[in-house]
Design an enzyme around this catalytic site. Structure first.
Site, short mmCIF file in Angstrom:
data_model
loop_
_atom_site.label_atom_id
_atom_site.label_comp_id
_atom_site.label_asym_id
_atom_site.label_seq_id
_atom_site.Cartn_x
_atom_site.Cartn_y
_atom_site.Cartn_z
N CYS A 1 0.90 -1.32 0.02
CA CYS A 1 -0.07 -0.15 0.00
C CYS A 1 0.93 1.05 0.07
O CYS A 1 0.39 2.18 -0.26
CB CYS A 1 -0.96 0.18 1.08
SG CYS A 1 -2.04 -1.23 1.09
N HIS B 1 -3.60 7.31 1.73
CA HIS B 1 -3.96 5.88 1.00
C HIS B 1 -5.43 5.57 1.98
O HIS B 1 -5.91 5.86 2.92
CB HIS B 1 -3.16 4.88 2.15
CG HIS B 1 -3.22 3.42 1.78
ND1 HIS B 1 -3.61 3.09 0.45
CD2 HIS B 1 -3.54 2.44 2.54
CE1 HIS B 1 -4.03 1.65 0.42
NE2 HIS B 1 -3.86 1.28 1.90
N ASN C 1 -9.97 -0.49 -1.04
CA ASN C 1 -8.75 -0.27 -1.18
C ASN C 1 -7.94 -0.97 -2.14
O ASN C 1 -8.05 -2.20 -2.40
CB ASN C 1 -8.21 -1.07 0.23
CG ASN C 1 -6.67 -0.89 0.42
OD1 ASN C 1 -5.99 -0.47 -0.45
ND2 ASN C 1 -6.27 -1.30 1.49
O1 UT7 Z 1 -4.14 -1.28 3.25
C1 UT7 Z 1 -3.28 -1.88 4.16
C2 UT7 Z 1 -3.76 -1.54 5.63
N1 UT7 Z 1 -4.97 -2.20 6.12
C3 UT7 Z 1 -5.62 -1.55 7.07
O2 UT7 Z 1 -5.33 -0.48 7.27
C4 UT7 Z 1 -7.06 -2.18 7.37
C5 UT7 Z 1 -6.85 -2.01 8.90
N2 UT7 Z 1 -7.89 -2.77 9.79
C6 UT7 Z 1 -9.10 -2.29 9.70
O3 UT7 Z 1 -9.58 -1.65 8.74
C7 UT7 Z 1 -10.05 -3.03 10.77
O4 UT7 Z 1 -9.53 -3.58 11.85
C8 UT7 Z 1 -11.23 -3.87 10.19
C9 UT7 Z 1 -12.24 -3.03 9.22
C10 UT7 Z 1 -10.49 -4.89 9.09
C11 UT7 Z 1 -12.02 -4.57 11.21
O5 UT7 Z 1 -12.63 -3.38 11.87
P1 UT7 Z 1 -12.66 -3.59 13.47
O6 UT7 Z 1 -13.40 -2.68 14.28
O7 UT7 Z 1 -11.26 -3.85 13.94
O8 UT7 Z 1 -13.59 -5.00 13.86
P2 UT7 Z 1 -13.10 -6.39 14.41
O9 UT7 Z 1 -12.02 -7.08 13.62
O10 UT7 Z 1 -12.71 -6.20 15.86
O11 UT7 Z 1 -14.26 -7.18 14.51
C12 UT7 Z 1 -15.40 -6.84 15.18
C13 UT7 Z 1 -16.44 -7.96 14.76
C14 UT7 Z 1 -15.88 -9.34 15.20
O12 UT7 Z 1 -17.06 -10.06 15.62
P3 UT7 Z 1 -17.19 -10.20 17.16
O13 UT7 Z 1 -15.97 -11.31 17.53
O14 UT7 Z 1 -17.12 -9.09 17.85
O15 UT7 Z 1 -18.13 -11.18 17.21
C15 UT7 Z 1 -15.77 -9.78 13.79
O16 UT7 Z 1 -15.64 -11.43 13.69
O17 UT7 Z 1 -16.84 -7.80 13.54
C16 UT7 Z 1 -16.62 -8.91 12.86
N3 UT7 Z 1 -16.33 -8.58 11.36
C17 UT7 Z 1 -17.53 -8.72 10.56
N4 UT7 Z 1 -18.68 -8.78 10.47
C18 UT7 Z 1 -19.34 -8.52 9.45
C19 UT7 Z 1 -15.23 -9.04 10.84
N5 UT7 Z 1 -15.48 -8.81 9.51
C20 UT7 Z 1 -16.69 -8.60 9.34
C21 UT7 Z 1 -17.53 -8.39 8.13
N6 UT7 Z 1 -18.94 -8.37 8.32
N7 UT7 Z 1 -16.92 -8.06 6.95
#
Ligand code: UT7
Length: 334
Positions: free
Chosen positions: A116, A261, A291
């Site tokens: 990225c 980005h 992205n």
């Molecule tokens: O370009 C390279 C750099 N990349 C990035 O910068 C990405 C960085 N990370 C992120 O953008 C975020 O961490 C995410 C968007 C990937 C995830 O957001 P989050 O607020 O950190 O969510 P989380 O991983 O803590 O997940 C919260 C909940 C989980 O369920 P439980 O354990 O609370 O029951 C996940 O299983 O959301 C669930 N979850 C989803 N639910 C519906 C994870 N992905 C999804 C999804 N749809 N696509």
């Protein structure tokens, strides 16, 4: 003799025709439009169809940049190409692009792989070449196909809802005007966190001659420690913009526009909040394209320039963070 500087001449971009909405993704995995929009700011992204390749998208983006500059492929002195994965294992797409654009001169075509942050690494190399007097005009191109490597099951949903396909190009050239062009670029890496966001396979180490009982059933999709990447992205992006700005005698208030980005709208909002830069001083494409890794910055800047948000003379900060970890920031006078 005065050292030349690097000015941005023009941009171009290409996105595949197929639009994939969050609702479309609900058919593949347990997710929802509401979750994706709230957590990332993404509404839809583009996926390639047959015939849309890394090279084809790169060529379209490069042609737009050349047309806007009223130049032809033979006016370029070097190509710097970046992508996560390319059409061939080798050679790199830079060489293929040289052919598809019809360059008759034997110019260098360099392929970079910095995820990225790739565009800022490419900018750093191009700027160094131009300042050193090696080349006068460099075509930087990023072209990314993510959609064919996504895990579309519920297990892969944290990664697969975020990424989209697309390409962008940026033409840069030497200038003797000290009032315009790239002021400085900071780039950095932190390999200790390589496995926080990575794809393991295909790998040359997977061969029956080297490994007994080789299991090739997984490892082909991206794995990400989302929260860890998220936190580090905010810290490093804030740090990079602040460092490159202050090192060059400017204050954060002096910045007219930020092109960040496009990984997550919440990351960019947090970065702007920390830096106390108003949201109006930026532009986003993540809502429509997701992205597109290396392509996000030139793609977003192309739109911002076309729509008159960035004007000649503006002080612009570019900033990125990604797998590696890698990150960087360029400060430039557009
Ligand atoms: O370009 C390279 C750099 N990349 C990035 O910068 C990405 C960085 N990370 C992120 O953008 C975020 O961490 C995410 C968007 C990937 C995830 O957001 P989050 O607020 O950190 O969510 P989380 O991983 O803590 O997940 C919260 C909940 C989980 O369920 P439980 O354990 O609370 O029951 C996940 O299983 O959301 C669930 N979850 C989803 N639910 C519906 C994870 N992905 C999804 C999804 N749809 N696509």
């Amino acid at each position: 003799m005065q050292q030349p500087r690097t000015r941005i001449v023009s941009f171009g971009h290409y996105v595949p025709k197929k639009v994939v909405t969050n609702h479309d993704l609900e058919k593949y995995m347990e997710t929802s439009d509401q979750w994706i929009q709230q957590r990332s700011g993404i509404k839809e992204r583009r996926w390639v169809s047959e015939g849309e390749t890394t090279l084809q998208m790169a060529t379209e983006a490069a042609k737009e940049a050349l047309e806007k500059a009223n130049l032809t492929a033979d006016d370029i002195d070097a190509i710097v190409f970046g992508a996560l994965v390319t059409d061939y294992v080798f050679p790199g797409t830079g060489c293929l692009l040289q052919k598809s654009l019809g360059c008759k001169k034997p110019i260098p075509a360099l392929d970079l792989r910095n995820q990225c942050s790739g565009f800022l690494y490419a900018m750093s190399v191009s700027d160094a070449w131009i300042r050193a007097g090696f080349y006068k005009r460099v075509l930087i191109v990023a072209s990314e196909i993510q959609s064919t490597a996504l895990d579309l099951s519920t297990e892969g949903r944290d990664v697969s809802v975020l990424f989209g396909d697309g390409a962008a190009a940026c033409l840069v050239e030497a200038t003797n005007n000290p009032e315009e062009g790239v002021i400085d670029t900071l780039i950095a890496s932190q390999g200790e966190f390589a496995e926080k966001l990575f794809v393991h396979r295909p790998s040359p180490n997977d061969h029956p001659r080297l490994k007994e009982n080789l299991d090739l059933t997984d490892g082909f999709h991206a794995h990400m420690d989302g929260k860890f990447v998220f936190k580090n992205a905010i810290i490093r992006m804030c740090e990079a913009v602040t460092t490159v700005t202050k090192k060059n005698g400017f204050e954060l208030d002096d910045i007219d526009f930020v092109v960040a980005h496009q990984a997550n709208m919440r990351i960019n909002q947090a970065v702007l909040d920390h830096l106390k830069i108003p949201f109006e001083k930026t532009h986003h494409t993540i809502d429509r394209y997701g992205n597109t890794t290396n392509a996000t910055i030139p793609l977003t800047m192309n739109e911002a320039v076309d729509q008159g948000m960035i004007k000649r003379g503006d002080l612009v900060a570019l900033v990125a963070f990604g797998s590696g970890f890698t990150w960087g920031s360029t400060l430039l006078r557009f």
